[in-house]
Write a protein that holds these residues in place. Structure first.
Motif, PDB file in Angstrom:
ATOM      1  N   GLU A  77       0.835  -1.209   0.000  1.00 36.76           N
ATOM      2  CA  GLU A  77       0.000   0.000   0.000  1.00 36.76           C
ATOM      3  C   GLU A  77       0.867   1.255   0.000  1.00 36.76           C
ATOM      4  N   LEU A  78       1.911   1.267   0.808  1.00 34.92           N
ATOM      5  CA  LEU A  78       2.804   2.416   0.864  1.00 34.92           C
ATOM      6  C   LEU A  78       3.554   2.587  -0.458  1.00 34.92           C
ATOM      7  N   ALA A  79       3.984   1.492  -1.046  1.00 40.73           N
ATOM      8  CA  ALA A  79       4.664   1.554  -2.345  1.00 40.73           C
ATOM      9  C   ALA A  79       3.746   2.200  -3.387  1.00 40.73           C
ATOM     10  N   GLN A  80       2.466   1.874  -3.352  1.00 41.83           N
ATOM     11  CA  GLN A  80       1.507   2.464  -4.282  1.00 41.83           C
ATOM     12  C   GLN A  80       1.331   3.954  -4.015  1.00 41.83           C
ATOM     13  N   ARG A  81       1.276   4.321  -2.733  1.00 38.73           N
ATOM     14  CA  ARG A  81       1.141   5.739  -2.389  1.00 38.73           C
ATOM     15  C   ARG A  81       2.369   6.534  -2.821  1.00 38.73           C
ATOM     16  N   ILE A  82       3.543   5.919  -2.692  1.00 35.64           N
ATOM     17  CA  ILE A  82       4.771   6.577  -3.156  1.00 35.64           C
ATOM     18  C   ILE A  82       4.721   6.746  -4.667  1.00 35.64           C
ATOM     19  N   ALA A  83       4.294   5.707  -5.377  1.00 38.56           N
ATOM     20  CA  ALA A  83       4.166   5.815  -6.835  1.00 38.56           C
ATOM     21  C   ALA A  83       3.193   6.926  -7.207  1.00 38.56           C
ATOM     22  N   ASN A  84       2.109   7.059  -6.455  1.00 37.68           N
ATOM     23  CA  ASN A  84       1.131   8.113  -6.738  1.00 37.68           C
ATOM     24  C   ASN A  84       1.729   9.501  -6.555  1.00 37.68           C
ATOM     25  N   ILE A  85       2.497   9.700  -5.486  1.00 35.34           N
ATOM     26  CA  ILE A  85       3.095  11.023  -5.265  1.00 35.34           C
ATOM     27  C   ILE A  85       4.151  11.311  -6.333  1.00 35.34           C
ATOM     28  N   ILE A  86       4.858  10.285  -6.770  1.00 29.20           N
ATOM     29  CA  ILE A  86       5.856  10.496  -7.831  1.00 29.20           C
ATOM     30  C   ILE A  86       5.154  10.843  -9.140  1.00 29.20           C
ATOM     31  N   GLU A  87       4.023  10.212  -9.392  1.00 28.33           N
ATOM     32  CA  GLU A  87       3.226  10.562 -10.585  1.00 28.33           C
ATOM     33  C   GLU A  87       2.789  12.025 -10.511  1.00 28.33           C
ATOM     34  N   ILE A  88       2.383  12.472  -9.336  1.00 28.10           N
ATOM     35  CA  ILE A  88       1.980  13.872  -9.155  1.00 28.10           C
ATOM     36  C   ILE A  88       3.162  14.794  -9.412  1.00 28.10           C
ATOM     37  N   THR A  89       4.342  14.449  -8.871  1.00 30.71           N
ATOM     38  CA  THR A  89       5.510  15.311  -9.075  1.00 30.71           C
ATOM     39  C   THR A  89       5.893  15.368 -10.545  1.00 30.71           C
ATOM     40  N   LEU A  90       5.735  14.261 -11.230  1.00 31.27           N
ATOM     41  CA  LEU A  90       6.023  14.223 -12.664  1.00 31.27           C
ATOM     42  C   LEU A  90       5.081  15.162 -13.417  1.00 31.27           C
ATOM     43  N   CYS A  91       3.800  15.096 -13.107  1.00 29.48           N
ATOM     44  CA  CYS A  91       2.822  15.986 -13.749  1.00 29.48           C
ATOM     45  C   CYS A  91       3.110  17.443 -13.417  1.00 29.48           C
ATOM     46  N   GLN A  92       3.492  17.725 -12.175  1.00 29.20           N
ATOM     47  CA  GLN A  92       3.834  19.094 -11.792  1.00 29.20           C
ATOM     48  C   GLN A  92       5.013  19.608 -12.607  1.00 29.20           C
ATOM     49  N   SER A  93       6.030  18.783 -12.735  1.00 20.43           N
ATOM     50  CA  SER A  93       7.207  19.206 -13.492  1.00 20.43           C
ATOM     51  C   SER A  93       6.858  19.450 -14.954  1.00 20.43           C
ATOM     52  N   GLN A  94       6.036  18.585 -15.526  1.00 19.01           N
ATOM     53  CA  GLN A  94       5.634  18.769 -16.922  1.00 19.01           C
ATOM     54  C   GLN A  94       4.845  20.065 -17.091  1.00 19.01           C
ATOM     55  N   THR A  95       3.938  20.329 -16.173  1.00 20.89           N
ATOM     56  CA  THR A  95       3.147  21.556 -16.217  1.00 20.89           C
ATOM     57  C   THR A  95       4.050  22.776 -16.057  1.00 20.89           C
ATOM     58  N   PHE A  96       5.023  22.693 -15.146  1.00 21.44           N
ATOM     59  CA  PHE A  96       5.972  23.786 -14.925  1.00 21.44           C
ATOM     60  C   PHE A  96       6.793  24.042 -16.186  1.00 21.44           C
ATOM     61  N   VAL A  97       7.288  22.989 -16.815  1.00 24.88           N
ATOM     62  CA  VAL A  97       8.055  23.129 -18.059  1.00 24.88           C
ATOM     63  C   VAL A  97       7.184  23.756 -19.150  1.00 24.88           C
TER      64      VAL A  97
END
Length: 144
Positions: A77-97
């Motif tokens: 469950e924690l591994a999935q939550r970590i993957a979710n936050i990394i997905e969010i950070t990826l989207c944030q970086s793409q939006t920022f770029v």
């Protein structure tokens, strides 16, 4: 990021994400400082990004602290939550770029400031570097 940490890859990606969210937040300040006459709509958006990226870094730091207190035990469950936050950070970086690219094209002030253009392009490349790390992590965990 190297993927030689075994079960610690989840912790390592959180450290990496926290670092890059801090960098991106700091980059918003750098841009505002080197372009003091930047159009207000871009200044407002940079200020907004600074707050969002800082909040994301704080959430990541909470995950890291929680993991340290628990002895770095990663449940599925924690591994999935970590993957979710990394997905969010990826989207944030793409939006920022995307925002930085648009600002570079639409801002007359940036177009007439060689230093600003060079710095913005450098910042874009750094965010893209993080995006590559995040994608590699997400691709790697998807293979399991």
């Amino acid at each position: 990021m190297q993927f030689c940490y075994g079960d610690k890859n989840h912790i390592r990606i959180l450290e990496e994400a926290g670092f890059w969210k801090r960098q991106e937040a700091e980059h918003t300040v750098v841009i505002r400082k080197i372009i003091p006459d930047l159009e207000e709509r871009f200044v407002e958006k940079l200020d907004e990004y600074q707050k969002i990226l800082g909040s994301t870094e704080a959430i990541i730091l909470q995950y890291i602290e929680r993991l340290n207190r628990s002895g770095c035990i990663i449940t599925p469950e924690l591994a999935q939550r970590i993957a979710n936050i990394i997905e969010i950070t990826l989207c944030q970086s793409q939006t920022f770029v995307n925002f930085l690219n648009a600002m570079a094209k639409e801002s007359a002030v940036v177009a007439n400031n060689f230093t600003a253009s060079v710095v913005i392009n450098h910042i874009i490349r750094e965010s893209e570097y993080y995006m590559g790390i995040a994608k590699a992590y997400l691709d790697r965990i998807a293979l399991r």
